[in-house]
Design an enzyme around this catalytic site. Structure first.
Site, PDB file in Angstrom:
ATOM      1  N   PHE A   1      14.803  36.056 -97.423  1.00  0.00           N
ATOM      2  CA  PHE A   1      14.901  37.179 -98.361  1.00  0.00           C
ATOM      3  C   PHE A   1      15.363  38.406 -97.595  1.00  0.00           C
ATOM      4  O   PHE A   1      14.743  38.811 -96.623  1.00  0.00           O
ATOM      5  CB  PHE A   1      13.583  37.438 -99.094  1.00  0.00           C
ATOM      6  CG  PHE A   1      13.813  38.213-100.362  1.00  0.00           C
ATOM      7  CD1 PHE A   1      14.228  37.565-101.516  1.00  0.00           C
ATOM      8  CD2 PHE A   1      13.683  39.596-100.389  1.00  0.00           C
ATOM      9  CE1 PHE A   1      14.504  38.285-102.683  1.00  0.00           C
ATOM     10  CE2 PHE A   1      13.954  40.316-101.547  1.00  0.00           C
ATOM     11  CZ  PHE A   1      14.360  39.655-102.691  1.00  0.00           C
TER      12      PHE A   1
ATOM     13  N   GLU B   1      29.820  41.373-106.223  1.00  0.00           N
ATOM     14  CA  GLU B   1      28.382  41.092-106.215  1.00  0.00           C
ATOM     15  C   GLU B   1      27.817  41.263-104.808  1.00  0.00           C
ATOM     16  O   GLU B   1      28.508  41.033-103.822  1.00  0.00           O
ATOM     17  CB  GLU B   1      28.154  39.633-106.644  1.00  0.00           C
ATOM     18  CG  GLU B   1      27.397  39.422-107.924  1.00  0.00           C
ATOM     19  CD  GLU B   1      25.974  39.942-107.997  1.00  0.00           C
ATOM     20  OE1 GLU B   1      25.684  41.070-107.548  1.00  0.00           O
ATOM     21  OE2 GLU B   1      25.148  39.201-108.526  1.00  0.00           O
ATOM     22  N   ASP B   2      26.550  41.642-104.752  1.00  0.00           N
ATOM     23  CA  ASP B   2      25.895  41.777-103.450  1.00  0.00           C
ATOM     24  C   ASP B   2      25.609  40.418-102.831  1.00  0.00           C
ATOM     25  O   ASP B   2      25.930  40.171-101.682  1.00  0.00           O
ATOM     26  CB  ASP B   2      24.603  42.608-103.573  1.00  0.00           C
ATOM     27  CG  ASP B   2      23.636  42.098-104.652  1.00  0.00           C
ATOM     28  OD1 ASP B   2      24.003  41.189-105.435  1.00  0.00           O
ATOM     29  OD2 ASP B   2      22.503  42.623-104.717  1.00  0.00           O
TER      30      ASP B   2
ATOM     31  N   ARG C   1      17.312  50.054-100.839  1.00  0.00           N
ATOM     32  CA  ARG C   1      18.735  49.729-101.019  1.00  0.00           C
ATOM     33  C   ARG C   1      19.637  50.583-100.137  1.00  0.00           C
ATOM     34  O   ARG C   1      20.782  50.249 -99.890  1.00  0.00           O
ATOM     35  CB  ARG C   1      19.163  50.001-102.475  1.00  0.00           C
ATOM     36  CG  ARG C   1      18.509  49.097-103.500  1.00  0.00           C
ATOM     37  CD  ARG C   1      19.151  49.390-104.863  1.00  0.00           C
ATOM     38  NE  ARG C   1      18.414  48.827-105.971  1.00  0.00           N
ATOM     39  CZ  ARG C   1      18.586  47.598-106.454  1.00  0.00           C
ATOM     40  NH1 ARG C   1      19.445  46.780-105.896  1.00  0.00           N
ATOM     41  NH2 ARG C   1      17.871  47.178-107.485  1.00  0.00           N
TER      42      ARG C   1
ATOM     43  N   ASP D   1      22.841  33.647-104.880  1.00  0.00           N
ATOM     44  CA  ASP D   1      21.690  32.861-104.453  1.00  0.00           C
ATOM     45  C   ASP D   1      21.752  31.527-105.206  1.00  0.00           C
ATOM     46  O   ASP D   1      22.499  30.633-104.824  1.00  0.00           O
ATOM     47  CB  ASP D   1      20.449  33.711-104.746  1.00  0.00           C
ATOM     48  CG  ASP D   1      19.155  33.113-104.265  1.00  0.00           C
ATOM     49  OD1 ASP D   1      19.182  32.194-103.454  1.00  0.00           O
ATOM     50  OD2 ASP D   1      18.076  33.576-104.709  1.00  0.00           O
TER      51      ASP D   1
END
Ligand code: IMP
Ligand code: MG
Length: 185
Positions: free
Chosen positions: A155, A102-103, A168, A106
């Site tokens: 963010f 996963e990137d 991206r 959160d």
């Protein structure tokens, strides 16, 4: 379309730091999974750049698979409680050693639902490899076996992570200045 320099508050993780850490994670996985031919499952789309760099540093036999889940909608910065699988695996993970790539984690809701789904398919083992961990935002517990960086509650974009699906491609992780960012129409 804005140039990212117009809303980049700061570069949080440089390209060099990312590459160094990804190399280390690849070496750790290669050591830990020796003889177990793991399958790396990448969660589209944010995890793609991380996966493709990571697998270059995994020296043992492994395969890759992709899944997609709906989390953030365009314009929204929060994961809704409702996480849906929009693209499922093409392979049976029963008896396999699964590493979810996963990137960013959160609230943890996205990965927690994917973990729940995959564990119902009886893999031999299941663990999470996350590039970024926004630990202070966690709402549900997620066991993370491999963690690239713990980051503050800002963010971020680049290195696979998007803002409204763009940017991206950038090779670093940057912080968005939300005051200066203008969404495309
Ligand atoms: P969670 O379900 O709240 O853990 O959200 C995880 C997903 O939200 C990630 O896979 C990302 O797609 C997205 N996300 C969370 N934080 C950020 C961020 O700072 N930038 C870009 N995407 C993010
Ligand atoms: Mg994602």
């Amino acid at each position: 379309m804005q140039n990212y320099q117009d809303f980049l508050a700061e570069v949080l993780i440089t390209e060099e730091a990312l590459q160094k850490r990804v190399t280390e994670l690849g070496a750790e996985i290669s050591r830990d999974y020796q003889g177990r031919n793991p399958v790396l499952i990448c969660i589209l789309r944010g995890g793609v750049m991380f996966l493709t760099d990571l697998m270059r540093h995994i020296s043992i036999p492994h395969s890759i698979e992709f899944m997609a889940v709906s989390s953030y909608g365009v314009g929204s910065r929060e994961t809704t409680g409702d996480v849906r699988i929009t693209l499922d695996l093409n392979t049976n993970v029963s008896g396999r050693n699964v590493i979810l790539v996963e990137d960013i984690i959160d609230s943890g809701r996205t990965i927690a639902s994917v973990l729940e789904l995959l564990s119902s398919r009886h893999p031999e083992s299941l663990c999470v490899c996350a590039l970024l961990d926004k630990a202070t935002r966690r709402e549900v517990y997620v066991p993370i076996c491999y963690r690239g960086f713990t980051i503050p509650d800002r963010f971020v974009f680049g290195y696979g992570l998007d803002i409204d699906e763009y940017y991206r491609n950038l090779p670093f992780v940057g912080v968005v200045d939300l005051e200066r960012y203008r969404p495309c129409t």
